[in-house]
Motif scaffolding. Structure first.
Motif, short mmCIF file in Angstrom:
data_model
loop_
_atom_site.label_atom_id
_atom_site.label_comp_id
_atom_site.label_asym_id
_atom_site.label_seq_id
_atom_site.Cartn_x
_atom_site.Cartn_y
_atom_site.Cartn_z
N ALA A 24 0.84 -1.21 0.00
CA ALA A 24 0.00 0.00 0.00
C ALA A 24 0.88 1.26 0.00
O ALA A 24 0.56 2.25 -0.67
CB ALA A 24 -0.90 0.00 1.24
N ASP A 25 1.97 1.19 0.74
CA ASP A 25 2.84 2.37 0.86
C ASP A 25 3.41 2.77 -0.50
O ASP A 25 3.42 3.96 -0.86
CB ASP A 25 3.99 2.09 1.84
CG ASP A 25 3.51 1.78 3.24
OD1 ASP A 25 2.32 2.08 3.53
OD2 ASP A 25 4.29 1.25 4.05
N LEU A 26 3.90 1.79 -1.25
CA LEU A 26 4.50 2.11 -2.56
C LEU A 26 3.46 2.70 -3.52
O LEU A 26 3.77 3.60 -4.31
CB LEU A 26 5.16 0.86 -3.18
CG LEU A 26 6.47 0.43 -2.52
CD1 LEU A 26 6.95 -0.89 -3.11
CD2 LEU A 26 7.55 1.50 -2.68
N LYS A 27 2.23 2.19 -3.44
CA LYS A 27 1.17 2.74 -4.30
C LYS A 27 0.88 4.19 -3.90
O LYS A 27 0.70 5.06 -4.76
CB LYS A 27 -0.10 1.88 -4.22
CG LYS A 27 0.02 0.58 -5.00
CD LYS A 27 -1.26 -0.24 -4.92
CE LYS A 27 -1.10 -1.41 -3.99
NZ LYS A 27 -2.24 -2.33 -3.98
N ALA A 28 0.84 4.44 -2.59
CA ALA A 28 0.56 5.82 -2.13
C ALA A 28 1.70 6.76 -2.54
O ALA A 28 1.45 7.90 -2.96
CB ALA A 28 0.37 5.83 -0.61
N PHE A 29 2.93 6.27 -2.44
CA PHE A 29 4.08 7.12 -2.85
C PHE A 29 3.96 7.46 -4.34
O PHE A 29 4.17 8.60 -4.75
CB PHE A 29 5.41 6.41 -2.58
CG PHE A 29 5.74 6.20 -1.13
CD1 PHE A 29 5.24 7.05 -0.14
CD2 PHE A 29 6.58 5.16 -0.72
CE1 PHE A 29 5.56 6.86 1.20
CE2 PHE A 29 6.90 4.96 0.61
CZ PHE A 29 6.38 5.81 1.58
N ALA A 30 3.63 6.45 -5.16
CA ALA A 30 3.50 6.68 -6.60
C ALA A 30 2.38 7.69 -6.87
O ALA A 30 2.53 8.59 -7.70
CB ALA A 30 3.20 5.35 -7.32
N HIS A 35 9.52 9.21 -5.14
CA HIS A 35 10.17 7.92 -5.34
C HIS A 35 10.07 7.11 -4.04
O HIS A 35 10.52 7.57 -2.98
CB HIS A 35 11.65 8.13 -5.72
CG HIS A 35 12.41 6.84 -5.81
ND1 HIS A 35 12.15 5.90 -6.79
CD2 HIS A 35 13.40 6.34 -5.03
CE1 HIS A 35 12.96 4.87 -6.61
NE2 HIS A 35 13.73 5.11 -5.56
N GLY A 36 9.49 5.91 -4.11
CA GLY A 36 9.31 5.09 -2.91
C GLY A 36 10.41 4.06 -2.74
O GLY A 36 10.87 3.46 -3.71
N MET A 37 10.81 3.86 -1.47
CA MET A 37 11.82 2.84 -1.15
C MET A 37 11.31 2.06 0.06
O MET A 37 10.47 2.57 0.81
CB MET A 37 13.15 3.52 -0.80
CG MET A 37 13.61 4.51 -1.86
SD MET A 37 15.15 5.34 -1.41
CE MET A 37 14.59 6.41 -0.10
N THR A 220 -2.00 3.77 3.74
CA THR A 220 -2.09 4.76 2.66
C THR A 220 -2.00 6.17 3.23
O THR A 220 -1.28 7.03 2.71
CB THR A 220 -3.43 4.56 1.91
OG1 THR A 220 -3.44 3.23 1.38
CG2 THR A 220 -3.60 5.57 0.78
N HIS A 221 -2.72 6.39 4.32
CA HIS A 221 -2.74 7.73 4.95
C HIS A 221 -1.36 8.13 5.44
O HIS A 221 -0.86 9.22 5.13
CB HIS A 221 -3.75 7.69 6.11
CG HIS A 221 -3.74 8.91 6.96
ND1 HIS A 221 -2.97 9.00 8.11
CD2 HIS A 221 -4.35 10.11 6.83
CE1 HIS A 221 -3.14 10.19 8.64
NE2 HIS A 221 -3.96 10.88 7.90
N SER A 222 -0.68 7.26 6.19
CA SER A 222 0.62 7.66 6.77
C SER A 222 1.68 7.81 5.68
O SER A 222 2.56 8.68 5.78
CB SER A 222 1.07 6.64 7.84
OG SER A 222 1.02 5.34 7.34
N SER A 223 1.59 7.02 4.61
CA SER A 223 2.55 7.15 3.51
C SER A 223 2.32 8.45 2.74
O SER A 223 3.27 9.14 2.37
CB SER A 223 2.44 5.97 2.55
OG SER A 223 2.78 4.79 3.22
N ALA A 224 1.05 8.77 2.50
CA ALA A 224 0.74 10.02 1.80
C ALA A 224 1.20 11.21 2.66
O ALA A 224 1.70 12.21 2.13
CB ALA A 224 -0.75 10.11 1.51
N LEU A 225 1.05 11.08 3.96
CA LEU A 225 1.48 12.17 4.85
C LEU A 225 3.01 12.35 4.77
O LEU A 225 3.50 13.47 4.59
CB LEU A 225 1.04 11.83 6.29
CG LEU A 225 0.79 12.98 7.23
CD1 LEU A 225 -0.01 12.51 8.45
CD2 LEU A 225 2.06 13.65 7.69
#
Ligand SMILES: Nc1ncnc2c1ncn2[C@@H]1O[C@H](COP(=O)(O)OP(=O)(O)OP(=O)(O)O)[C@@H](O)[C@H]1O
Ligand SMILES: Cc1ncc(COP(=O)(O)O)c(N)n1
Length: 283
Positions: A24-30, A35-37, A220-225
């Motif tokens: 979920a995190d990588l999708k939110a970063f995209a 750039h997600g790692m 998703t929320h914390s990654s977008a933040l």
């Protein structure tokens, strides 16, 4: 040379069902254009129905993942998700030593999966409070997580307030050391996120999507933040943007993927699958 886009690191667990965790995190970063790692803390064998196994990654290897990407690519913000055990918490604390001072850190204190599976043991919870919360730029507990963490704060004498008022919970959690607190609203009727920066409370309201799919909404929320902090937004602006993105991801979520609570769909608004049928119709 400056990076063309910010680079954001998720230190979190893998959800083999693709709904939550690093997937979920990588999708939110995209979706946010960064750039997600990843530095994976644990593998879970997981579906929408439950978690059948957890395989923790050895602490040394968590540190190596962080050290390797920090040395080459660099890190503009960190998101921390599932940790699982106290040993993992200690390794993550050490790994953060490889990241430059001042880089924003978002901690989502993941405790229980949407399906009900326990993802954090008691010793690890105490270790998070002691070792990680004081380092956080923003923490993003949901209501049950906030209650559990604040109960620990009360035992430590940090607050005497009632535990069920969300604003009081946010204030109590701020006493544990993070610079800002967001108590997310997915577990409350009005779905309002409560933001506290140590001085004032801001209510982040928005539409509620009762018929959506919410597995992975917190990730998703914390990654977008974290992504918005890396893009230069203030913590409050980043929390507002994250609430909006997570809410849309719930609205567009896939209720019919799996037999349990379906996964959010953060890319749904932007991406349409090209199927052979659709391609033929366009030709
Ligand atoms: N039904 C909904 N409608 C609109 N927004 C929602 C809904 N459910 C959750 N959200 C939003 O999603 C974000 C994550 O909130 P939530 O409280 O669901 O986190 P969480 O419980 O940690 O998630 P998870 O279930 O992934 O652990 C918040 O910004 C919240 O307001
Ligand atoms: C690896 C991992 N990390 C986090 C969650 C929490 O997300 P949710 O509460 O939506 O199941 C999860 N289920 N799995």
């Amino acid at each position: 040379m400056p990076r063309p886009v910010p680079a954001v690191l998720s230190i979190a667990g893998s959800d083999s069902g693709g709904g939550a965790g690093i997937q979920a995190d990588l999708k939110a970063f995209a979706r946010c254009g960064v750039h997600g790692m990843t530095a994976i803390t644990a593998l879970t064998a997981q579906s929408t129905v439950g978690v059948t196994g957890i395989h923790p990654v050895p602490g040394e290897f968590i540190i190596e993942q962080v050290r390797t990407v920090a040395a080459d690519i660099g890190v503009d913000a960190v998101k921390i998700g599932m940790l699982g055990t106290a040993e993992t918490v200690r390794a993550v604390r050490e790994a953060l030593g490889h990241i430059e001072d001042g880089v924003p850190i978002v901690i989502d204190p993941v405790m229980v999966a949407e399906s009900g599976a326990v993802l954090l043991d008691d010793e690890a919870r105490a270790a998070i409070v002691r070792e990680l919360l004081p380092l956080a730029t923003v923490i993003t507990p949901n209501l049950p997580e906030a209650r559990v963490l604040a109960a620990g704060a009360e035992r430590a004498g940090a607050t005497e307030r009632g535990r069920d008022d969300v604003e009081d919970l946010a204030r109590a959690l701020h006493g544990l050391g993070p610079a800002n607190v967001v108590v997310t609203g997915g577990h409350r009727d009005e779905v309002t996120d409560v933001f506290f920066d140590g001085t004032s409370v801001t209510l982040l309201a928005g539409e509620r999507h009762p018929d959506g799919a919410a597995h992975g909404s917190g990730c998703t929320h914390s990654s977008a933040l974290a992504a918005h902090l890396a893009l230069g937004f203030s913590p409050q602006e980043a929390a507002r943007a994250a609430r909006r993105l997570a809410s849309e991801a719930v609205r567009d979520g896939h209720r019919s993927i799996g037999r349990g609570p379906g996964p959010v769909n953060v890319l749904g608004v932007a991406v349409r699958a090209v199927t052979p049928d659709r391609l033929a119709r366009q030709a």
